[in-house]
Design a protein around this motif. Structure first.
Motif, PDB file in Angstrom:
ATOM      1  N   HIS A 107       0.824  -0.902   0.030  1.00 36.32           N
ATOM      2  CA  HIS A 107      -0.164   0.373  -0.210  1.00 36.32           C
ATOM      3  C   HIS A 107       1.101   1.215   0.084  1.00 36.32           C
ATOM      4  N   VAL A 108       2.032   1.017   0.691  1.00 39.21           N
ATOM      5  CA  VAL A 108       2.604   2.364   0.622  1.00 39.21           C
ATOM      6  C   VAL A 108       3.368   2.903  -0.549  1.00 39.21           C
ATOM      7  N   LEU A 109       3.668   1.513  -0.785  1.00 39.45           N
ATOM      8  CA  LEU A 109       4.842   1.448  -2.643  1.00 39.45           C
ATOM      9  C   LEU A 109       3.340   1.994  -3.680  1.00 39.45           C
ATOM     10  N   SER A 110       1.997   1.648  -3.495  1.00 34.67           N
ATOM     11  CA  SER A 110       1.331   2.091  -4.315  1.00 34.67           C
ATOM     12  C   SER A 110       1.161   3.229  -4.379  1.00 34.67           C
ATOM     13  N   THR A 111       0.967   3.809  -3.139  1.00 34.34           N
ATOM     14  CA  THR A 111       0.702   5.023  -2.603  1.00 34.34           C
ATOM     15  C   THR A 111       2.019   6.532  -3.287  1.00 34.34           C
ATOM     16  N   GLY A 112       3.216   5.307  -2.915  1.00 38.81           N
ATOM     17  CA  GLY A 112       4.356   6.445  -4.064  1.00 38.81           C
ATOM     18  C   GLY A 112       4.491   6.658  -5.036  1.00 38.81           C
ATOM     19  N   LEU A 113       3.682   5.211  -5.812  1.00 30.80           N
ATOM     20  CA  LEU A 113       3.560   5.624  -7.059  1.00 30.80           C
ATOM     21  C   LEU A 113       2.595   6.125  -7.852  1.00 30.80           C
ATOM     22  N   PHE A 114       1.437   6.726  -7.018  1.00 34.64           N
ATOM     23  CA  PHE A 114       0.177   7.749  -7.240  1.00 34.64           C
ATOM     24  C   PHE A 114       1.084   8.765  -7.345  1.00 34.64           C
ATOM     25  N   LEU A 115       2.068   8.725  -6.037  1.00 38.33           N
ATOM     26  CA  LEU A 115       2.033  10.804  -6.444  1.00 38.33           C
ATOM     27  C   LEU A 115       3.602  11.136  -7.440  1.00 38.33           C
ATOM     28  N   LEU A 116       3.916   9.713  -7.395  1.00 43.12           N
ATOM     29  CA  LEU A 116       5.083  10.251  -8.689  1.00 43.12           C
ATOM     30  C   LEU A 116       4.955  10.247 -10.218  1.00 43.12           C
ATOM     31  N   VAL A 117       3.489   9.059 -10.236  1.00 43.51           N
ATOM     32  CA  VAL A 117       2.668   9.976 -11.131  1.00 43.51           C
ATOM     33  C   VAL A 117       1.913  10.974 -11.643  1.00 43.51           C
ATOM     34  N   TRP A 118       1.127  11.026 -10.206  1.00 43.65           N
ATOM     35  CA  TRP A 118       0.942  12.424 -10.641  1.00 43.65           C
ATOM     36  C   TRP A 118       1.673  13.400 -10.527  1.00 43.65           C
ATOM     37  N   LEU A 119       2.579  13.683 -10.059  1.00 36.61           N
ATOM     38  CA  LEU A 119       3.725  14.692 -10.183  1.00 36.61           C
ATOM     39  C   LEU A 119       4.321  14.469 -11.974  1.00 36.61           C
ATOM     40  N   ALA A 120       4.213  13.653 -12.086  1.00 36.65           N
ATOM     41  CA  ALA A 120       4.946  13.312 -13.805  1.00 36.65           C
ATOM     42  C   ALA A 120       3.842  13.753 -14.687  1.00 36.65           C
ATOM     43  N   TRP A 121       2.348  13.769 -14.168  1.00 38.00           N
ATOM     44  CA  TRP A 121       1.595  14.402 -15.032  1.00 38.00           C
ATOM     45  C   TRP A 121       1.693  15.674 -14.956  1.00 38.00           C
ATOM     46  N   ALA A 122       1.342  16.235 -13.648  1.00 38.97           N
ATOM     47  CA  ALA A 122       1.105  17.705 -13.849  1.00 38.97           C
ATOM     48  C   ALA A 122       2.629  17.908 -14.164  1.00 38.97           C
ATOM     49  N   PHE A 123       4.203  17.599 -14.744  1.00 40.13           N
ATOM     50  CA  PHE A 123       5.116  18.435 -14.783  1.00 40.13           C
ATOM     51  C   PHE A 123       5.318  18.137 -16.539  1.00 40.13           C
ATOM     52  N   TYR A 124       4.629  16.586 -17.568  1.00 42.32           N
ATOM     53  CA  TYR A 124       4.297  16.828 -18.559  1.00 42.32           C
ATOM     54  C   TYR A 124       3.514  18.026 -19.149  1.00 42.32           C
ATOM     55  N   THR A 125       1.912  17.717 -18.572  1.00 41.45           N
ATOM     56  CA  THR A 125       1.569  18.844 -18.330  1.00 41.45           C
ATOM     57  C   THR A 125       1.842  19.907 -19.099  1.00 41.45           C
ATOM     58  N   SER A 126       2.310  21.011 -17.691  1.00 41.18           N
ATOM     59  CA  SER A 126       3.515  22.098 -17.492  1.00 41.18           C
ATOM     60  C   SER A 126       4.673  22.107 -18.985  1.00 41.18           C
ATOM     61  N   GLN A 127       5.208  21.290 -18.926  1.00 44.41           N
ATOM     62  CA  GLN A 127       5.602  21.370 -20.682  1.00 44.41           C
ATOM     63  C   GLN A 127       5.155  21.113 -22.119  1.00 44.41           C
ATOM     64  N   GLN A 128       3.788  20.740 -21.917  1.00 49.46           N
ATOM     65  CA  GLN A 128       3.314  20.391 -23.408  1.00 49.46           C
ATOM     66  C   GLN A 128       2.426  21.885 -23.485  1.00 49.46           C
ATOM     67  N   ASP A 129       2.109  21.638 -22.278  1.00 48.44           N
ATOM     68  CA  ASP A 129       1.084  23.476 -22.321  1.00 48.44           C
ATOM     69  C   ASP A 129       1.576  24.877 -22.238  1.00 48.44           C
ATOM     70  N   ARG A 130       2.951  24.808 -21.812  1.00 48.74           N
ATOM     71  CA  ARG A 130       3.610  26.037 -22.242  1.00 48.74           C
ATOM     72  C   ARG A 130       2.968  26.935 -20.962  1.00 48.74           C
ATOM     73  N   LYS A 131       1.873  26.171 -20.791  1.00 51.46           N
ATOM     74  CA  LYS A 131       1.335  27.195 -19.275  1.00 51.46           C
ATOM     75  C   LYS A 131       0.948  26.502 -18.024  1.00 51.46           C
ATOM     76  N   PRO A 132       1.802  25.528 -17.568  1.00 48.08           N
ATOM     77  CA  PRO A 132       1.388  25.863 -16.203  1.00 48.08           C
ATOM     78  C   PRO A 132       0.076  25.935 -15.259  1.00 48.08           C
ATOM     79  N   SER A 133       0.041  27.613 -15.776  1.00 44.75           N
ATOM     80  CA  SER A 133      -0.956  28.321 -14.742  1.00 44.75           C
ATOM     81  C   SER A 133      -2.857  27.555 -14.480  1.00 44.75           C
ATOM     82  N   LEU A 134      -2.611  26.621 -15.935  1.00 43.70           N
ATOM     83  CA  LEU A 134      -3.832  25.678 -16.200  1.00 43.70           C
ATOM     84  C   LEU A 134      -3.693  24.154 -15.006  1.00 43.70           C
ATOM     85  N   PHE A 135      -2.574  24.197 -15.761  1.00 49.64           N
ATOM     86  CA  PHE A 135      -2.781  22.231 -14.463  1.00 49.64           C
ATOM     87  C   PHE A 135      -2.984  23.101 -13.046  1.00 49.64           C
ATOM     88  N   ILE A 136      -1.908  24.125 -12.914  1.00 50.94           N
ATOM     89  CA  ILE A 136      -2.043  25.236 -11.833  1.00 50.94           C
ATOM     90  C   ILE A 136      -3.804  24.882 -11.822  1.00 50.94           C
TER      91      ILE A 136
END
Length: 143
Positions: A33-62
């Motif tokens: 469960h701890v590893l699953s949660t860690g992976l979830f948070l990493l995936v969420w962080l990566a999604w925010a990173f990728y979306t902000s990088q692709q949109d070139r407008k991080p304010s949209l994801f924020i």
């Protein structure tokens, strides 16, 4: 924004399934469960990173993360004070289920406070990923 909300729900469900048994019974989370949660948070962080990088407008994801976080906080509040199944089930499955492994690090925290802490941790992952994505896109634009 609707597509991001749908993606957030779809992202949450597999991790909730992994954590569901412990979460439903209130058991202490295991290493899985701890590893699953860690992976979830990493995936969420990566999604925010990728979306902000692709949109070139991080304010949209924020902005999306802020709306999602506000809905989550309201949902957690209603879940504990109204105690209605119509609210508790979606909040438990979508918001708290994927991060139940954090309970390992906060075993004595009351459930309500734990719910708010989980929402803030996911929101922090969103902000960190979005800001790193913004910095990365600015560096690549300069190069």
């Amino acid at each position: 924004m609707t597509m991001k909300l749908l993606l957030a729900v779809l992202l949450s469900v597999p991790f909730t399934i992994i954590n569901f048994n412990a979460y439903l019974k209130g058991n202490a989370p295991s290493a899985v469960h701890v590893l699953s949660t860690g992976l979830f948070l990493l995936v969420w962080l990566a999604w925010a990173f990728y979306t902000s990088q692709q949109d070139r407008k991080p304010s949209l994801f924020i902005r999306f993360s802020s709306v999602y976080g506000l809905i989550s906080i309201i949902g957690v509040f209603l879940m504990y004070f109204v105690e209605a199944w119509i609210i508790a089930v979606p909040v438990g499955i979508i918001i708290l289920g994927p991060v139940y492994g954090l309970r390992h690090f906060m075993p004595t925290l009351p459930y309500e406070a734990f719910g708010y802490a989980c929402v803030l941790i996911v929101y922090a992952a969103s902000l960190i990923g979005a800001f790193i994505g913004e910095l990365s896109s600015k560096r690549s634009a300069k190069a």
